[in-house]
Design an enzyme around this catalytic site. Structure first.
Site, PDB file in Angstrom:
ATOM      1  N   ASN A 106       0.860  -1.197   0.000  1.00 27.49           N
ATOM      2  CA  ASN A 106       0.000   0.000   0.000  1.00 27.49           C
ATOM      3  C   ASN A 106       0.886   1.233   0.000  1.00 27.49           C
ATOM      4  O   ASN A 106       2.039   1.188   0.436  1.00 27.49           O
ATOM      5  CB  ASN A 106      -0.845  -0.008   1.283  1.00 27.49           C
ATOM      6  CG  ASN A 106      -1.804   1.162   1.362  1.00 27.49           C
ATOM      7  OD1 ASN A 106      -2.433   1.541   0.363  1.00 27.49           O
ATOM      8  ND2 ASN A 106      -1.929   1.758   2.541  1.00 27.49           N
ATOM      9  N   HIS A 108       0.819   5.193   1.471  1.00 28.18           N
ATOM     10  CA  HIS A 108       0.098   6.017   2.437  1.00 28.18           C
ATOM     11  C   HIS A 108       0.748   7.394   2.490  1.00 28.18           C
ATOM     12  O   HIS A 108       1.975   7.491   2.565  1.00 28.18           O
ATOM     13  CB  HIS A 108       0.140   5.341   3.814  1.00 28.18           C
ATOM     14  CG  HIS A 108      -0.636   6.085   4.840  1.00 28.18           C
ATOM     15  ND1 HIS A 108      -2.013   6.092   4.862  1.00 28.18           N
ATOM     16  CD2 HIS A 108      -0.237   6.884   5.861  1.00 28.18           C
ATOM     17  CE1 HIS A 108      -2.419   6.860   5.862  1.00 28.18           C
ATOM     18  NE2 HIS A 108      -1.362   7.352   6.485  1.00 28.18           N
ATOM     19  N   SER A 135       4.786   6.877   2.408  1.00 29.93           N
ATOM     20  CA  SER A 135       5.413   5.591   2.728  1.00 29.93           C
ATOM     21  C   SER A 135       4.787   4.484   1.897  1.00 29.93           C
ATOM     22  O   SER A 135       3.572   4.482   1.670  1.00 29.93           O
ATOM     23  CB  SER A 135       5.160   5.220   4.201  1.00 29.93           C
ATOM     24  OG  SER A 135       5.531   6.260   5.068  1.00 29.93           O
ATOM     25  N   ASP A 144      -2.944   0.691   8.013  1.00 29.00           N
ATOM     26  CA  ASP A 144      -1.713   1.431   7.696  1.00 29.00           C
ATOM     27  C   ASP A 144      -0.526   0.990   8.549  1.00 29.00           C
ATOM     28  O   ASP A 144       0.294   1.813   9.001  1.00 29.00           O
ATOM     29  CB  ASP A 144      -1.945   2.960   7.819  1.00 29.00           C
ATOM     30  CG  ASP A 144      -3.024   3.428   6.854  1.00 29.00           C
ATOM     31  OD1 ASP A 144      -3.089   2.878   5.741  1.00 29.00           O
ATOM     32  OD2 ASP A 144      -3.802   4.320   7.212  1.00 29.00           O
TER      33      ASP A 144
HETATM   34  C1  GRF Z   1      -2.982   8.613  -2.387  1.00 23.90           C
HETATM   35  O1  GRF Z   1      -2.735   9.789  -1.686  1.00 23.90           O
HETATM   36  C2  GRF Z   1      -2.501   7.410  -1.617  1.00 23.90           C
HETATM   37  O2  GRF Z   1      -1.366   7.665  -0.851  1.00 23.90           O
HETATM   38  C3  GRF Z   1      -3.667   7.112  -0.715  1.00 23.90           C
HETATM   39  O3  GRF Z   1      -4.793   7.363  -1.508  1.00 23.90           O
HETATM   40  C4  GRF Z   1      -4.481   8.335  -2.500  1.00 23.90           C
HETATM   41  C5  GRF Z   1      -4.819   7.725  -3.821  1.00 23.90           C
HETATM   42  O4  GRF Z   1      -4.666   8.647  -4.873  1.00 23.90           O
HETATM   43  N1  GRF Z   1      -3.606   5.770  -0.199  1.00 23.90           N
HETATM   44  P1  GRF Z   1      -4.791   8.158  -6.381  1.00 23.90           P
HETATM   45  O5  GRF Z   1      -6.158   7.518  -6.522  1.00 23.90           O
HETATM   46  O6  GRF Z   1      -3.675   7.197  -6.653  1.00 23.90           O
HETATM   47  O7  GRF Z   1      -4.691   9.409  -7.197  1.00 23.90           O
END
Ligand code: GRF
Length: 218
Positions: A106, A108, A135, A144
């Protein structure tokens, strides 16, 4: 390295991954993109790249367990080497997480373990931190959490708003996610039993992408 990417919305991280693949920077192939929302804008990036897209609506399932079982079955059909969460806005069941042990990552938007959960940019500003960032981590059963692989640091500027900070972090996220997936695909980062290795050495702490770039250019 076959990837399955799970999204819920905008899909800018998915786009960064697809661009890196088509630009020859990432030795991977996206086998499918799955969304929990049929109207996720990011699905369009996959369609443009002729990648299978699937939408699995939680309203069609009585509970999270059965939803995640269906999702797991679907992901398994593509036999991914990695399952990439890219803005997938659902909390996954422990069974799902265990099934993809060592394969589920993932991104984050914070320097984990700081600011797990939502509204990370606003919370970083309220906490008065001077540095924020993003991260990439393996997913464990807690939200997370799980071993962090790679981080990028972004300065917080005086008078930043949450939107300005988010706008500064997002392109860094793209660079970070592509790098993390590349190193996993190349085997530079890999699991040996329950130990995460980076270039054959135990990974003691998250890699700072820019410190690592600096080392290379020294
Ligand atoms: C990103 O900020 C990611 O870190 C978080 O969700 C958002 C997704 O953005 N988990 P996108 O859909 O990839 O533009």
């Amino acid at each position: 390295m076959p990837l399955v990417v799970l999204i819920s919305g905008r899909g800018s991280n998915l786009k960064a991954i697809l661009d890196a693949i088509s630009g020859g920077e990432l030795p991977a192939v996206v086998s499918a993109v799955i969304s929990n929302r049929a109207d996720a804008a990011g699905l369009e990036y996959a369609r443009q790249a002729n990648i299978d897209t699937l939408a699995l609506d939680a309203d069609d399932y009585p509970d999270g367990q059965s939803y995640d079982r269906a999702l797991q079955g679907l992901v398994d059909c593509f036999e991914p080497g990695l399952v990439i969460l890219a803005g997938f806005m659902r909390i996954l069941t422990p069974e799902f997480v265990q099934h993809f042990h060592h394969k589920l990552i993932n991104i984050h938007p914070s320097l984990l373990p700081e600011f797990r959960g939502l509204n990370t940019h606003q919370r970083a500003l309220e906490a008065g931190v001077e540095e924020h960032g993003a991260s990439v981590h393996f997913v464990s059963e807690e939200l997370d959490s799980g071993p962090t692989i790679l981080q990028v640091r972004v300065p917080v500027l005086p008078d930043d708003t949450a939107e300005q900070l988010a706008t500064r972090v997002l392109p860094e996220e793209h660079r970070l996610y592509v790098r993390a997936i590349r190193w996993l695909a190349e085997g530079r980062i890999r699991w040996h039993n329950e130990q995460l290795l980076f270039d054959g050495q135990p990974l003691q702490q998250p890699i700072d992408i820019d410190a690592e770039n600096q080392k290379k250019s020294d």
